[in-house]
Structure formats: C-alpha cells, structure tokens
Enzyme design. Structure first.
Site, short mmCIF file in Angstrom:
data_model
loop_
_atom_site.label_atom_id
_atom_site.label_comp_id
_atom_site.label_asym_id
_atom_site.label_seq_id
_atom_site.Cartn_x
_atom_site.Cartn_y
_atom_site.Cartn_z
N HIS A 188 3.03 35.67 -67.20
CA HIS A 188 2.45 35.69 -66.00
C HIS A 188 1.61 36.87 -65.55
CE1 HIS A 188 4.63 32.04 -65.76
NE2 HIS A 188 3.57 31.67 -64.89
N ARG A 295 -0.67 29.11 -57.77
CA ARG A 295 0.86 29.33 -57.98
C ARG A 295 1.65 29.67 -56.78
NH1 ARG A 295 -1.81 30.62 -63.17
NH2 ARG A 295 -0.73 29.69 -65.14
N ARG A 331 0.64 23.95 -56.36
CA ARG A 331 1.71 23.81 -56.97
C ARG A 331 3.03 24.05 -56.33
NH1 ARG A 331 2.77 26.35 -62.70
NH2 ARG A 331 2.71 28.41 -61.44
N GLU A 430 4.20 19.55 -68.60
CA GLU A 430 4.45 20.64 -69.44
C GLU A 430 5.91 20.69 -70.25
OE1 GLU A 430 4.04 24.05 -66.61
OE2 GLU A 430 5.14 23.21 -65.11
N ASN A 453 0.70 26.29 -71.26
CA ASN A 453 1.45 27.39 -71.32
C ASN A 453 2.90 27.00 -71.70
OD1 ASN A 453 -1.04 28.59 -70.79
ND2 ASN A 453 -0.34 29.04 -68.62
N ASP A 454 3.38 26.22 -70.75
CA ASP A 454 4.84 25.83 -71.05
C ASP A 454 4.70 24.57 -71.93
OD1 ASP A 454 6.34 27.39 -69.34
OD2 ASP A 454 5.78 27.02 -67.62
N ARG A 464 7.53 32.09 -74.52
CA ARG A 464 6.29 32.54 -74.00
C ARG A 464 6.16 33.95 -73.79
NH1 ARG A 464 4.58 29.42 -68.44
NH2 ARG A 464 2.90 30.99 -68.33
N CYS A 501 -4.56 22.98 -66.70
CA CYS A 501 -4.61 23.85 -65.67
C CYS A 501 -3.83 25.17 -66.62
CB CYS A 501 -4.00 24.06 -64.54
SG CYS A 501 -2.05 23.39 -64.51
#
Ligand code: PEP
Ligand code: MG
Length: 539
Positions: A188, A295, A331, A430, A453-454, A464, A501
């Site tokens: 992040h 986020r 989100r 995800e 990403n996840d 990650r 996203c």
C-alpha cells in the site's frame, strides 16, 4: 557519485536532500501522575523550550526560505502560548491526573481535529500546525526525535520501510520522493505514493544506510535508480528526462475531457483510485470519470482513534460533492494485514493476510460496520455514491454484509435522514473462491471490481508484502488472466458490470487483452488515466 539500484514503483524525477524518517515512535502512554501541579509545570517548561527552538528556527530559516515562509515558525510559537491550546491540556492533566505527554496528544489531537473539520480552507490548514506544535512539545517532554517531514523544506524521505499509516500521515508538500530499503511493488505504500504522484523507489537494500543522511541526491522513480551526490551530467540527463515526460504529458492532453472509447467505439469507464478527500484533486487533475476505489480505511489510518459517523460522513460527502455527480465507489473498511491501526487492538497473527482483515472484521464487529455504512448512505444524498465490500469469498458473507447495510438504511429511514435508497452495492473479487463462484455472487451484487493485487497474492500464494519472493510474482500469470475473463463473463451473464481496480488495470501491455475480455471499467491511480485513455483509443 554513488548509484543505487532499487525498484521504481512510482514514476517521476526528483532531486533534493535525503532525510531519514524518524519514527514518531514515542508511543504515548497514558501514565497516571500524583503531582498534577508538577506535571503542569513540566508541560510549561517544555513549551518554553519549544518556543526557544521555534525562535531559532525562524531566524535560521528566514535566510534560507525567505521571511514570509519562516513566519510559520512564529505562528507556531504563538500557538504555544494560546490558551485555546494550553488550557485543555492543563485541564486534562488536572482532571484525569495523567502525564503531560498524554494530555498534549489528546487535547492537541482534538483541537487539530476541530480545525480539520472547519469549512474555511485557511482554518483547516491550521490543523497541521497544531499537530506540528503538539509533536514538538511531546518530543521535548519525552526526549525523542520529531517527524522529519515537519521540517521547512521538502526532502527525499528514506527509511527501512514505510507503513501505510505512516505514508498516509506524511505532509505531502514536504516529501519530494520516498526511498526505502525494503518494500514490495503492490504494497500500500507504493500504491499510496503513486496516488499522491510522489516518485518512489523501494528495495534499495542495506546500501541505503543512515550514512547517506543529509546528502544531496536525485532519483528516477521510473527506472528505480537513486544517485547520491549526482554529478552535473547525471543531473542534466535527469532534467532532460523530466522535460521529455512533461512533453509526453502535453501530448496526452488531447485526451482530456474526452470519453474513453475503444477504436470500435465501445465506452469504457476510466476511474481513479483514491485514499482520502485530498486525493480527489489528483483524480480531477488526472481527468477521472469517477472514483472506482475509495480506500476508506485511510480515513481510519490517518487517525489515532475510530472516526465517528459524522467524521466519516463529512469525508464521504466531500468526495461525492467534489466529484460532481460522477460515480464514487466507496470500498468499506479494508483494515488488517499490512494496514494496521493500533486502536483496533487486532491480535498478533502469524498469517495476517489470511486472518482477521477487511470484511471479516466488519462482520464480526457489526456496530463498527454499520457506523460506516450509515455514513456512506448519508453521503449518498449528495452525489453518485456506490458501496463496495472487500475480500468477499462466499455468498453468505455477501448476504450478511447486505443485511447490515439494510439495517443501516432502515435506521436512517426511521430517523428521516436523507439517503439514496438505490445506492448500488458491489463487491471486490480478490479471492480465488469469489472468482469460482462469481456466477452465484453476480446474482447478489450490482457490480464486480477485481482486486488483482490481492487476487494475485491469494492465487499464486505470494505474500504481497514480501519483497524477497518478487521473482515469483508473475502478475501476467495465465491463472490471473483466466480468472479475470471468467469473472467478467459471469458478471455479464447476470447483467452486471465488471471492472479492475487492482494495479494490473494500469498495465498498458494488457489493455488490449482487457478490452478483448470485455471489461467495462478500469480504476487506476490518477496519473495513469490519460495514458490509459490514449491506449484504449488505439485498441
Ligand atoms: C486489490 O487487492 O487489488 C485492491 C485494489 O485492494 P487493495 O490494494 O487496497 O488491497
Ligand atoms: Mg485488496
């Protein structure tokens, strides 16, 4: 000149002084005191020392940054003797019989928050000054270092690694670039640097040592190269590249204000990812057609305690209003794993990415979840808001989350509070499980947004956050591409839209593939939007 090579995770050229980030790791404990008068004296003495420091800084900086800029330190000094600042601190020491450090943290924090919530922009900005002054006093009281970004000139900020909450709290105007020893591309921190448009290099290893503190440096956040005490030729080369990037950006300007269309005329929603109200500026400057991922956990990470419903509502409403009718997908809380906020009191876990995070926290703490949902629904009366749940991996989870959303709606309706009853509810895809049951989830959701990403982390079993396994992170892995295709197909069969996203959405080498898969939306960090629109136009 020394050249260090790391991984460029946020493009851009920067030059300036390297300063190592001193963690404000004076964890301020609530210590009880018996001698409150003595404690008040201690606070007053620290304030006097702080005032003397600020006097010195004001005169030293007047030459460097000009009298006008140095005036800031005088303002800080005046704050120290302002009773609006001092009275609540002294009262807290007296009434709660607590140590001065705690009283300054609490009372200073509350005052700063009051300012941050004011409508007037000038007053709002004073919140930073109050925090700054409070930190200075606490640092003196506890004998610790202050946050380096509180200094007068912007710097290249270096550290072993930056946590998302640290990154969230930096004063953006004080950071030219971020460089770190560790870090992973989809962390992040890297995402945040890109959102803020701050060049960043991670994975520089132990060669980024504290011996480099205060040295002049330059860097290229695209190639990941950091030059210590760069020679004239290197600086000239970087300057040339900076110009070239600026020229490329000028060429992209012809796509500004235009709809995002493929060559065959199919319209794609090109949205931006943000983490705060402040990021809306970047989203608008980048020409985002909406916010595809707010986020919201950063609203929590920026604070030292839970934001109440009103604080959250203000943030969500401002984003909705500033986006002026364009869609804003909020989100819900995705805290846990690398995004830690101490006040959540989350237990230590051996595998936090597989543990108590995101929707799992919300479902086990429904009151916390409902507070956020009420805030989002209230904001829905002021713009085009949608809700999105993270980390869903079963239909039951989605149904439970939707029931809590329904309770929030019922409560607001009963209290006659305005909200948009038709606020869409979508989910992030995800986890591999959610891909495999995407046909079932599509019947319960208004849209899908794939969090690559996840999804990459959970599908390829690659943490990650772990830079040491980066060679095994194949973001173009066929498994991921098939999952995106499958999810999109299942969404369309159920008549709902599907976007991406996660970071992969901005990867222009995959844009053609995504268009062929029929994705409806891409939500990316704001600075990628025009480039992506141009790429889609060629596809
Ligand atoms: C993702 O996982 O792809 C995503 C967009 O969410 P985050 O990066 O915040 O986990
Ligand atoms: Mg995610």
């Amino acid at each position: 000149m020394i050249t260090l090579q790391g991984k460029g995770v946020s493009r851009g050229i920067a030059a300036g002084r390297i300063v190592f980030f001193e963690r404000s790791n004076f964890v301020v404990e609530k210590k009880a005191v018996t001698d409150t008068a003595g404690e008040i004296e201690r606070f007053r003495a620290a304030s006097l020392t702080a005032a003397a420091q600020l006097d010195d800084l004001a005169s030293a900086m007047a030459d460097k940054v000009g009298k006008e800029n140095a005036l800031l330190f005088e303002i800080h000094r005046m704050m120290l003797s302002d009773t609006d600042f001092t009275d609540p601190i002294e009262k807290l020491i007296e009434s709660q019989r607590v140590c001065a450090e705690y009283a300054v943290t609490e009372a200073g924090g509350r005052l700063a928050q009051d300012f941050a919530e004011m409508d007037d922009d000038y007053m709002k900005e004073r919140a930073v000054d109050i925090r700054d002054v409070s930190h200075r006093v606490i640092a003196i009281l506890s004998g610790t270092q202050r946050d380096v970004t509180a200094g007068p000139e912007p710097v290249i900020l270096a550290s072993d690694d930056f946590t998302p909450s640290e990154t969230a709290q930096f004063d953006r105007s004080k950071v030219l670039a971020l460089v770190s020893q560790a870090g992973a591309e989809s962390s992040h921190t890297a995402i945040f640097a890109r959102t803020m448009g701050i060049p960043a290099i991670i994975g520089l290893g132990a060669s980024l040592s504290s011996g480099l503190a205060n040295k002049e440096a330059a860097l290229d956040g695209g190639t990941g190269t950091l030059y210590i005490e760069p020679d004239a030729a290197t600086l000239a080369g970087l300057e040339e590249k900076k110009q070239r990037l600026a020229e490329e950006n000028v060429l992209l300007e012809k796509f500004r204000g235009k709809p995002t269309l493929t060559k065959s005329g199919r319209k794609i929603k090109l949205y931006a990812n943000i983490g705060s109200v402040a990021d809306v500026e970047a989203a608008l400057a980048g020409d985002a057609e909406g916010i595809g991922l707010f986020r919201s956990e950063f609203v929590y990470l920026e604070r030292d305690d839970y934001p109440n419903e009103d604080i959250q509502y203000e943030s969500y409403r401002k984003v909705a209003e500033k986006m002026g009718g364009r869609q804003v997908i909020i989100r819900t809380l995705d805290i846990g794993a690398d995004k830690e906020a101490g006040y959540f009191g989350l237990p230590h876990e051996d595998n936090p990415a597989l543990g108590m995070r995101a929707i799992r926290i919300c479902l086990t703490r429904p009151e916390l979840f409902k507070t956020q949902l009420r805030a989002i629904y209230r904001a829905s009366a002021f713009g085009n808001v949608a809700i999105m749940f993270p980390m869903i991996s079963s239909v039951q989870e989605l149904q439970r989350a939707k029931r809590i959303a329904e309770e929030a709606r019922n409560e607001l309706a009963a209290a006659n509070i305005a909200f948009n009853d038709k606020t869409p509810i979508g989910i992030m895809i995800e986890t591999p499980a959610s891909v495999i049951i995407s046909d079932l989830l599509a019947k319960e959701a208004d849209f899908f947004s794939i969090g690559t990403n996840d999804l990459t982390q959970y599908t390829l079993a690659v943490d990650r956050q772990n830079a040491s396994i980066s060679e095994f992170v194949d973001t173009h892995h066929e498994a991921i591409l098939r999952m995106i295709r499958m999810t999109t197909e299942n969404a369309h069969k159920a008549g709902i839209w599907c976007g991406i996203c996660g970071m992969l959405g901005a990867d222009v080498s995959l844009t053609a593939a995504f268009m062929e898969m029929d994705l409806d939306e891409l939500s990316v960090e704001p600075s990628y939007i025009l480039q992506l629109r141009s790429r889609i136009a060629e596809t």
